[in-house]
Design an enzyme around this catalytic site. Structure first.
Site, PDB file in Angstrom:
ATOM      1  N   HIS A  28      10.576  83.915 -51.101  1.00 33.27           N
ATOM      2  CA  HIS A  28      11.333  84.176 -49.886  1.00 33.27           C
ATOM      3  C   HIS A  28      11.231  83.010 -48.902  1.00 33.27           C
ATOM      4  CE1 HIS A  28       7.436  86.499 -49.463  1.00 33.27           C
ATOM      5  NE2 HIS A  28       7.283  85.578 -48.524  1.00 33.27           N
ATOM      6  N   GLU A  79      12.940  86.628 -45.329  1.00 28.47           N
ATOM      7  CA  GLU A  79      12.007  87.451 -44.576  1.00 28.47           C
ATOM      8  C   GLU A  79      12.205  87.131 -43.099  1.00 28.47           C
ATOM      9  OE1 GLU A  79       7.221  87.947 -43.661  1.00 28.47           O
ATOM     10  OE2 GLU A  79       7.847  87.127 -45.599  1.00 28.47           O
ATOM     11  N   ASN A  83       9.369  88.771 -33.122  1.00 29.02           N
ATOM     12  CA  ASN A  83       8.200  88.862 -32.254  1.00 29.02           C
ATOM     13  C   ASN A  83       8.594  89.577 -30.971  1.00 29.02           C
ATOM     14  OD1 ASN A  83       6.153  87.229 -33.770  1.00 29.02           O
ATOM     15  ND2 ASN A  83       7.720  85.658 -33.562  1.00 29.02           N
ATOM     16  N   HIS A  97      20.221  74.280 -43.661  1.00 27.19           N
ATOM     17  CA  HIS A  97      20.956  75.526 -43.876  1.00 27.19           C
ATOM     18  C   HIS A  97      20.370  76.299 -45.045  1.00 27.19           C
ATOM     19  CE1 HIS A  97      23.154  72.633 -46.604  1.00 27.19           C
ATOM     20  NE2 HIS A  97      22.919  73.619 -47.440  1.00 27.19           N
ATOM     21  N   GLU A 145      25.696  77.770 -45.762  1.00 25.27           N
ATOM     22  CA  GLU A 145      26.766  77.175 -46.554  1.00 25.27           C
ATOM     23  C   GLU A 145      27.227  78.222 -47.567  1.00 25.27           C
ATOM     24  OE1 GLU A 145      27.723  73.356 -49.499  1.00 25.27           O
ATOM     25  OE2 GLU A 145      25.660  73.766 -48.866  1.00 25.27           O
ATOM     26  N   ARG A 162      15.775  68.512 -44.023  1.00 27.86           N
ATOM     27  CA  ARG A 162      15.917  67.059 -43.888  1.00 27.86           C
ATOM     28  C   ARG A 162      14.540  66.399 -43.932  1.00 27.86           C
ATOM     29  NH1 ARG A 162      19.619  69.380 -40.133  1.00 27.86           N
ATOM     30  NH2 ARG A 162      21.753  69.058 -40.845  1.00 27.86           N
ATOM     31  N   PRO A 260      -7.808  85.686 -50.258  1.00 24.85           N
ATOM     32  CA  PRO A 260      -7.036  86.887 -49.916  1.00 24.85           C
ATOM     33  C   PRO A 260      -6.762  86.998 -48.419  1.00 24.85           C
ATOM     34  CG  PRO A 260      -9.329  87.457 -50.342  1.00 24.85           C
ATOM     35  CD  PRO A 260      -9.194  85.999 -50.658  1.00 24.85           C
TER      36      PRO A 260
END
Length: 293
Positions: A28, A79, A83, A97, A145, A162, A260
């Site tokens: 993700h 995802e 906040n 993009h 895009e 970039r 973990p």
């Protein structure tokens, strides 16, 4: 002593081969939005994504939503992070993009427009080529895009970033990364840029990371909107060792040592590439357990 020291730091050839043998895929992309319900509505109604899961963490004052075109067990998803109380973010100049593959770009653009999407490039062939594309923006200003393909197993097909030194970035992602391979490279001197597509399969069959180098531009602002991509691994600890070696050679740094996550127990490690873009490696089995839970 010098010989013993050199032997101690010499990279293990087997370790450096690990990323190519590991079971890795894009899981993700994580980024922040100013109104979670608004973005969910736009992605589901305009793009045709599905809301896969949603969670609220009031003690940490944030919420997440996972959306995509298929289940997380097999597809790349976004995802979204909201906040509490933060309504806007700076996307910066470095993030480019996301991309969605669709059988009919013209039809999808009109649908996106009808749902209030901002069309920034009308559908049509790319300059000097045959591929039909368009560009649209979501309510937070993230660019998508739209790429015309007859069929694809992975509609959410690109993340474009970039970079300031393309050759360095290619070396970094091929070695660490993530065991990726360059699946396509295009140099456009007339427009003063070069792109490299990196991934784990052919461009049309998977999600790829599109790295763009604009001639003479070595630095970009990151903003605070786009966060990271997550990639799966069978061994977070072994992958972390490789990351440590490669960051010493090419730059970047580890931001979280392998181990973990407290309270979840999913094992991860995270690091920055030489341009400061963040990647998180997630244990395959732990990720599936988290989904099932």
């Amino acid at each position: 002593m010098a010989e013993a020291s050199a032997a101690a730091v010499a990279p293990n050839p087997e370790l450096l081969e690990w990323p190519k043998k590991d079971r890795r895929r894009f899981l993700h992309a994580v980024y922040r939005v100013g109104d979670l319900d608004r973005t969910i509505r736009f992605y589901t109604e305009a793009f045709g994504m599905k809301l896969l899961r949603k969670r609220d963490i009031p003690e940490e004052k944030y919420s997440n939503a996972f959306l995509g075109f298929g289940p997380e067990e097999a597809h790349f998803v976004v995802e979204l992070t909201y906040n509490y109380g933060v309504t806007s973010y700076d996307i910066g100049t470095g993030f480019g993009h996301f991309a969605i593959a669709t059988p009919d770009v013209y039809k999808l653009v009109e649908h996106v427009r009808s749902k209030g999407g901002n069309v920034t490039r009308e559908p049509g062939p790319v300059k000097g080529g045959k591929s039909v594309i368009a560009f649209v923006k979501d309510p937070d200003g993230y660019t998508f895009e739209l790429i015309q393909r007859e069929s694809t197993p992975e509609p959410l097909c690109q993340v474009m970033l970039r970079v300031g030194d393309l050759e360095r970035s290619i070396k970094f992602y091929e070695k660490v990364a993530l065991g990726m391979s360059v699946v396509k490279r295009v140099d456009r001197p007339e427009y003063k840029y070069t792109i490299a597509m990196l991934g784990y399969a052919e461009e049309e069959k998977t999600t790829v990371l599109e790295l763009t180098y604009n001639y003479g531009v070595t630095e970009y602002t990151k903003g605070n909107a786009y966060a990271q991509i997550a990639i799966s691994t069978d061994d977070v600890y072994k992958s972390g060792e490789v990351v440590n070696l490669v960051t010493q050679e090419l730059g970047g740094k580890i931001t979280r040592q392998p181990g973990p996550i407290p309270g979840i127990n999913t094992k991860i490690t995270s690091f920055l590439d030489p341009d400061g873009w963040k990647t998180v490696l997630v244990d395959n089995e732990d990720f599936l357990k988290e989904l099932n839970a």
